[in-house]
Structures are given as structure tokens and as C-alpha cells.
Scaffold this active site. Structure first.
Site, PDB file in Angstrom:
ATOM      1  CG  HIS A  36      -1.932  -1.069   1.276  1.00 21.84           C
ATOM      2  ND1 HIS A  36      -1.866  -2.123   2.168  1.00 21.84           N
ATOM      3  CD2 HIS A  36      -3.042  -1.279   0.538  1.00 21.84           C
ATOM      4  CE1 HIS A  36      -2.892  -2.924   1.972  1.00 21.84           C
ATOM      5  NE2 HIS A  36      -3.624  -2.439   0.997  1.00 21.84           N
ATOM      6  CE  LYS A 148      -1.418 -10.519  -3.639  1.00 23.45           C
ATOM      7  NZ  LYS A 148      -2.776 -10.280  -3.271  1.00 23.45           N
TER       8      LYS A 148
END
Ligand code: PAF
Length: 286
Positions: A36, A148
Site C-alpha cells: 500500500h 497484484k
């Protein structure tokens, strides 16, 4: 610098009216990790101000999935946002996001029913619904998503194109542990032996990539061989799928192929659902 924290739509509108220049949004479900943080850094490079949303979206979890036990670590998430210089954190409650039972939601279409969508029926409808709501509420110029979740990213790009949503979607590369495991908020569920088995996903993708020059069948065979070992390991991998797909439609590639593809894999180790993928380029036809 501590970010402004908006919990309600009113607080968000007020904070938004004060942001200057362009804004990049990083939508998250919290439990923030280095992956993140790399999205936040990409956001910083993409716009003048950065907003992060933190919301565990009930609509994208199926019955029996981990909605209740999904890690909620808001204090640590806020610290991470502050350390990255995030300007605004939107952390709505369920009632703020869904004041009533939603009647109109996004239907993800054929792409939402294949690969991860086949393993998790309804997941992509719920994910797209909340992403569109977040885009409408925050009104960013740019929104950043991790590669991802390659199918998620492809579907968001498709939604934004099909519904003319005025935002630029930017993908950011997967961040991995030194041993290859793709970072995920769900990795924290894994025991030490489970983590060892889970590593097979990344190893299978690498083995597939090593066979690139021999074509799609060889890529799949090499990856399958690694996964077969993990299926026989203790604790075992329960494989959901291993597929080679077109990066923008997620339709399966069978037979000879030229150009780009995504090798995608998913499975469960214990109670933990894990996904990973690797973009590949076959160049001229194989
Ligand atoms: O990738 C995620 O964390 C979620 O699917 C998202 C995009 C924040 C929507 O809830």
C-alpha cells in the site's frame, strides 16, 4: 503531518473543498503494508495531493469468506498514512457507505465471472460498486490500484471506460517479500508452515516465466509442476486455478499466443485465500 480524517460524507466534502491542485486516491481496505505504501508513493508522483480510503467493503465478501475476521488496524493505518505524507484519509463506516440496502449496483459482466470471479461469485460486482461509490464521493483525478489484483485492475479500467468515469486509473507493480511472497493483508493469517506452502504460488509463477521461450503450454506445465508439489505438502495448497489469460479481458489463452499475457494463480492454504500473478510477454507468436 497528520492527515485530515473524514468519517462522514460531509467531512469528506469539506476536506475535499480544501485540497489544492490534482488529487490521487488510493482505495484500500486498511491493514496497510509496504504494498500500500508503494501505491501511496505512486499517488504522490501522480498528483499534487493524496487521499487514502480505508473501508472493508462487505459487498465484495461472499458467504463464508473472511469479512468478520479481516484485519482492522486503523490506528496503525493512520500512522502509516501520516508517515507517507498523505493529505486526506476517508474512513467511512458501513452506514455512511451503505445508508440502506443498495438496490442499484454494478454488474461486472463476463469478466466478473471468470478466473477469480468464478472462484468468488459476486466478488467483482461488490468491488466495482464500492470503487465507483468511492470515485464519486472523493472525485479524484487519478486512482491507484495494485497490479497484484490484476483482474480487479483490468475490471476497474473497463468500468471507467464503459461508464465514462472521469478519472485516470494507474496500476502499480506488486511488492514482494525477499523470498518472493506477494504482499497481502491476508498474509498475516498464515502460520509459519502455511507461509512455507504459500510460497509455492510465487515460485510457480517464476518457474512459468522461466519457460516463456518455449510457449504457453510449457509455461503452464512448469508452473503446474511446482503447484503439484505444494498440493502434496503439509499443510497442503488447495489450488483454485492456474491460468494464462489475456491481460485486458481475462479470457483464457489456449494454444499458440503472441504478445502480452498474465499468468494468474490462486489457492487456499488453511483458511487463507491467496492470489498472485505475473505479467508475461510472448513477443512473436509461439
Ligand atoms: O483491493 C482492495 O483493497 C479492494 O478491493 C478495494 C479496491 C479497496 C475495494 O474495496
Amino acid at each position: 503531518m497528520t492527515p485530515i480524517v473524514a468519517r462522514t460524507r460531509e467531512e469528506l466534502a469539506q476536506a475535499r473543498s480544501k485540497t489544492e491542485g490534482t488529487l490521487a486516491l488510493v482505495p484500500t481496505m486498511g491493514a496497510l503494508h509496504e504494498g500500500h505504501l508503494s501505491l501511496m508513493r505512486q499517488a504522490r508522483r501522480s498528483a499534487d495531493a493524496v487521499a487514502v480510503s480505508v473501508f472493508v467493503n462487505p459487498l465484495q465478501f461472499g458467504p463464508g469468506e473472511d469479512f468478520d475476521r479481516y484485519p482492522r488496524t486503523f490506528a496503525a493505518d493512520l500512522e502509516a498514512c501520516a508517515a507517507e505524507g498523505v493529505d486526506l484519509v476517508f474512513a467511512p463506516t458501513r452506514e455512511v457507505m451503505y445508508p440502506g440496502e443498495p438496490q442499484v449496483t454494478i454488474k461486472s459482466g463476463p469478466m466478473g465471472e471468470v478466473v477469480e470471479g468464478a472462484a468468488r461469485p459476486g466478488h467483482f460486482d461488490g468491488m466495482l460498486t464500492v470503487v465507483l461509490k468511492l470515485l464519486n464521493l472523493v472525485r479524484p483525478d487519478v486512482a491507484i490500484f495494485g497490479e497484484k489484483d490484476a483482474q480487479q485492475l483490468a475490471m476497474i479500467r473497463r468500468m471507467v471506460a464503459d461508464l465514462n468515469v472521469p478519472v485516470e486509473i494507474v496500476g502499480a507493480p506488486t511488492v514482494r517479500e525477499p523470498d518472493g511472497l506477494a504482499l497481502s493483508s491476508r498474509n498475516r493469517y498464515l502460520s509459519v508452515p502455511e507461509r512455507r506452502t504459500a510460497l509455492a504460488l510465487a515460485r510457480a509463477l517464476r518457474a512459468g516465466a522461466d519457460a516463456l521461450a518455449s510457449g504457453p503450454d510449457a509455461v503452464l506445465a512448469a508452473a503446474r509442476a511446482v503447484l503439484a508439489e505444494a498440493e502434496a505438502a503439509e499443510p497442503p495448497l488447495a489450488l483454485d486455478y492456474l491460468v494464462l489469460v489475456d491481460p485486458s479481458t481475462f479470457t483464457e489463452i489456449t494454444g499458440p499466443h503472441a504478445g502480452r499475457a498474465v499468468l494468474a494463480v490462486a489457492g487456499r492454504v488453511g483458511a487463507t485465500h491467496l492470489i498472485d500473478n505475473l505479467p508475461l510477454d510472448f513477443g512473436k507468436e509461439h
